[in-house]
Design an enzyme around this catalytic site. Structure first.
Site, PDB file in Angstrom:
ATOM      1  N   SER A  67       0.814  -1.219   0.000  1.00 34.43           N
ATOM      2  CA  SER A  67       0.000   0.000   0.000  1.00 34.43           C
ATOM      3  C   SER A  67       0.844   1.265   0.000  1.00 34.43           C
ATOM      4  CB  SER A  67      -0.933  -0.003   1.211  1.00 34.43           C
ATOM      5  OG  SER A  67      -0.196  -0.099   2.421  1.00 34.43           O
ATOM      6  N   ASP A 230      -4.948   7.442   9.709  1.00 35.34           N
ATOM      7  CA  ASP A 230      -5.055   6.127  10.346  1.00 35.34           C
ATOM      8  C   ASP A 230      -3.854   5.763  11.212  1.00 35.34           C
ATOM      9  OD1 ASP A 230      -3.063   5.337   8.557  1.00 35.34           O
ATOM     10  OD2 ASP A 230      -4.373   4.103   7.307  1.00 35.34           O
ATOM     11  N   HIS A 233      -0.448   4.452   7.551  1.00 39.75           N
ATOM     12  CA  HIS A 233       0.076   4.837   6.245  1.00 39.75           C
ATOM     13  C   HIS A 233       0.650   6.253   6.302  1.00 39.75           C
ATOM     14  CE1 HIS A 233      -2.944   1.703   5.189  1.00 39.75           C
ATOM     15  NE2 HIS A 233      -1.998   1.352   4.326  1.00 39.75           N
TER      16      HIS A 233
END
Length: 258
Positions: A67, A230, A233
């Site tokens: 990601s 979050d 990330h």
């Protein structure tokens, strides 16, 4: 994101916790971490982009990995680590025209790189590949040697195709605010173990490793703004820090004639 799915099964947790009560605390933290709302992948970030002076020398840059290689946590391609790296490359004296692409997939582990390498080599061959992987391997307690072997295989295939490869090794998960202590410390320990093995494996097959934890971990520990909402990330600022860490290796790789 399937975060910490197997964490409660890892015997190392009990060993580190030292007591049944401590293991229960960590298991509870794993459940909470698994239930957090994480930033979601935006497929627009995987689109191709071209940046810089069209009259300058062309550099084809491809991102592979998880990601973070895709850019989860930001909304614009130019805010991803690949986009910011491309912008930095266009600002160098030779005024490059950077053709940026990504085959990264959110949630990927090192074992998933084989498919990404195949996709990266379809069509016009990239000049430089940047791989960012390891976070999911560390979270799921993939044996470091196994993950490193999969990474080395991917690097070897890219090098055999004439692609220069730069690998950002596993970042400092001990800085991630998505995880509460002592779970954060355990994941940080696992991430450091993996990064060391990754570095050796990548160097051994002709890639260039960049120790992201050593070079950027202090920033992420000190500045919560290096993460997106979050706490896991990177934010645009966090990706910029990574881009600057990767830039010297990518610049050197791009300068090698092929």
């Amino acid at each position: 994101m399937s975060v910490l799915r197997r964490l409660g099964q890892a015997a190392v947790l009990t060993a580190i916790a030292g007591t049944v009560g401590g293991a229960a605390v960590i298991a509870g933290q794993a459940v909470l971490a698994r239930g957090r709302r994480y930033a979601q992948p935006d497929l627009r970030l995987a689109m191709r982009a071209s940046l810089g002076d069209a009259s300058g020398p062309t550099l084809r840059l491809v991102l592979l990995g998880d990601s973070t290689a895709l850019g989860v946590g930001v909304e614009r391609v130019t805010d991803t680590v690949g986009g910011q790296l491309a912008l930095l490359l266009t600002e160098e004296p030779d005024g490059r025209w950077v053709e940026l692409s990504s085959v990264a997939v959110s949630g990927s582990r090192s074992a998933d790189l084989a498919t990404q390498v195949a996709r990266a080599l379809v069509g016009t061959r990239p000049d430089v590949a940047v791989i960012l992987v390891g976070g999911n391997d560390a979270i799921h307690f993939t044996p470091p040697a196994e993950a490193a072997d999969d990474l080395a295989s991917a690097v070897r295939r890219l090098r055999a195709a004439g692609v220069a490869v730069v690998v950002g090794t596993c970042p400092d998960l001990g800085a991630a605010r998505a995880f509460a202590p002592p779970l954060r410390q355990i994941l940080g320990w696992q991430a450091r173990r993996l990064a060391r093995v990754q570095e050796t494996a990548v160097d051994g097959v002709g890639g260039v490793p960049v120790d992201l934890a050593a070079q950027t971990g202090a920033v992420f520990r000190a500045d919560a703004g290096a993460y997106c909402h979050d706490g896991y990330h990177p934010s645009a600022d966090g990706y910029r820090v990574w881009a600057h860490a990767l830039l010297p290796a990518v610049t050197e790789a791009a300068a090698v004639p092929r």
